[in-house]
Design a protein around this motif. Structure first.
Motif: not given
Length: 438
Positions: A2-5, A34-45
């Motif tokens: 993916p190329n979007t957040l 209560d957590g949040l995982l943010i991913v950008a371009d296939g990697k953990v941001q």
């Protein structure tokens, strides 16, 4: 990729260190209820507290809400045989007759590329259904079995390690290569697949009894010529097998010393089973950063023995968990944890749930020298992760509702969970499995 957040909300767990060797009870892991995982371009941001990170998301970011569920890195299975998928749960009196009666005839079929491709597809889908995003995989002696596996893995965008089995004696003629052809085919496969996309290659002598000294010598030469490849094989699984090795290699100090004498103890070397090692063997594994793949369901099924966690820890051996299908009886790493816990108890040790989940994630990544690439939510790591559902079955729902700690939650998932507990699986930020609700 993916190329979007993308953002994923839920309870977050990942590891920083082995819980067995951490200074404090909470130093080994990061837990956000209560957590949040943010991913950008296939990697953990980013990975952290939802209240803190949510405010940093750009407007319009897609948020996947898994509240009430547990997000953690995908499981890593460090020893499994994809050609044995169709012979799982085959009865036999022990390891060696099981190989002769079921394993070798089943592997013969992989000379047919279309058969190999069909099994590879099913095998990978089964891994993903169970939450396993990376595995160290044995193919057959046929190079086309490796091509079929990596093609199927590449299509799904998975981080996988695999290799052609090398066998030039003590096996049926229809599965036998030679020292020269085995090495030549292996080198060609390394050049074709190693580091192509997310594929990594493992030099794979099946086990010492099925390789001549000439073949082991060439395997060691390949390991030196391609130092960033992996090595995978079996060692000290069964007492009868160990006795056989002593007969075949009378000049070697021990079973694992056979491999050591050919230069095959080194980082990125993964040894399946490691049950009947002595203290010198364990020290040598630790010195060379060679790793042990612990296969509890297989060891119990074949009556091979019980892995000694305490002595392995005393020596500082790198450890991980593995299913070893088809000697193993489940693709599920949760079921594998279930049996690992019981094996430890029978040997007088205790495995907390936190450590079992560590061994199936960051511990495996460290054993494979892949920390920072897979195994936890470090910034820049590949976004391979799973969503576990503590309410997946009525019994899990009832038990986890009464849990008072993270340890109790994880212990219930390990002892009562299976593939049904995996709500979704993601590879490089892309969903590759979603549980079908019935």
């Amino acid at each position: 990729m993916p190329n979007t957040l993308q953002a994923y909300r839920g309870s977050l767990l990942h590891f920083l260190a082995d819980p067995a060797f951490s200074a404090g009870p909470n130093d080994s892991h990061v837990w956000h209820e209560d957590g949040l995982l943010i991913v950008a371009d296939g990697k953990v941001q980013a990975a952290g507290d939802y209240a803190t990170l949510h405010a940093t998301l750009p407007p319009g970011t897609e948020l996947h809400d898994y509240s009430g569920k547990l997000l953690m890195p995908g499981f890593i299975d460090t020893h499994v045989h994809y050609p044995q998928t169709d012979m799982i749960a085959s009865p036999a009196e022990g390891l060696l007759p099981w190989l002769e009666t079921y394993t070798f005839p089943t592997e013969r079929q992989f000379e047919d590329p279309s058969h190999a491709a069909g099994v590879a597809d099913f095998f990978l889908d089964e891994l993903l259904r169970c939450g396993t995003t990376t595995a160290m995989v044995y193919c057959t002696v046929h190079p086309q079995s490796v091509d079929a596996f990596f093609a199927a893995s590449e299509q799904r965008g998975l981080r996988m390690v695999a290799g052609k089995v090398m066998m030039d004696r003590n096996c049926p003629d229809f599965l036998r290569d030679t020292a020269e052809t085995g090495a030549r085919d292996t080198e060609a496969l390394i050049r074709r697949w190693h580091k192509r996309g997310r594929a990594l290659y493992a030099i794979t002598p099946r086990f010492a009894p099925t390789s001549t000294e000439a073949q082991l010598h060439l395997a060691g030469e390949l390991a030196r010529s391609y130092p960033d490849t992996y090595i995978q094989t079996h060692v000290s699984e069964n007492e009868a097998e160990c006795a056989w090795v002593r007969e075949l290699f009378p000049n070697s100090r021990s079973y694992i010393d056979v491999y050591d004498s050919y230069g095959m103890l080194r980082p990125r070397a993964m040894y399946g089973h490691c049950i009947w090692l002595n203290e010198q063997d364990r020290v040598r594994m630790a010195e060379t950063q060679s790793a042990a793949a612990i296969c509890p369901t297989s060891n119990l099924f074949l009556g091979s023995g019980l892995f000694d966690f305490e002595r392995a820890d005393q020596a500082g051996v790198l450890l991980s968990l593995a299913t070893d299908v088809g000697g193993g009886t489940s693709f599920s790493m949760l079921q594998t944890m279930n049996e690992a816990y019981k094996v430890a108890r029978l040997k007088g040790s205790y495995l907390p749930a936190l450590r079992m989940f560590y061994l199936a994630t960051l511990g495996a990544a460290r054993s494979m020298q892949l920390e920072g690439t897979i195994g936890n939510f470090a910034v820049g790591a590949e976004a391979d992760f799973i969503v576990l559902d503590p309410q997946a079955t009525p019994l899990l729902q009832r038990r986890t509702a009464r849990g008072v700690s993270l340890e109790e939650l994880l212990f219930a998932l390990a002892l009562l969970g299976d593939d049904r507990a995996v709500a979704a699986t993601y590879s490089a930020g892309r969903q590759v499995h979603a549980r079908v609700m019935t």
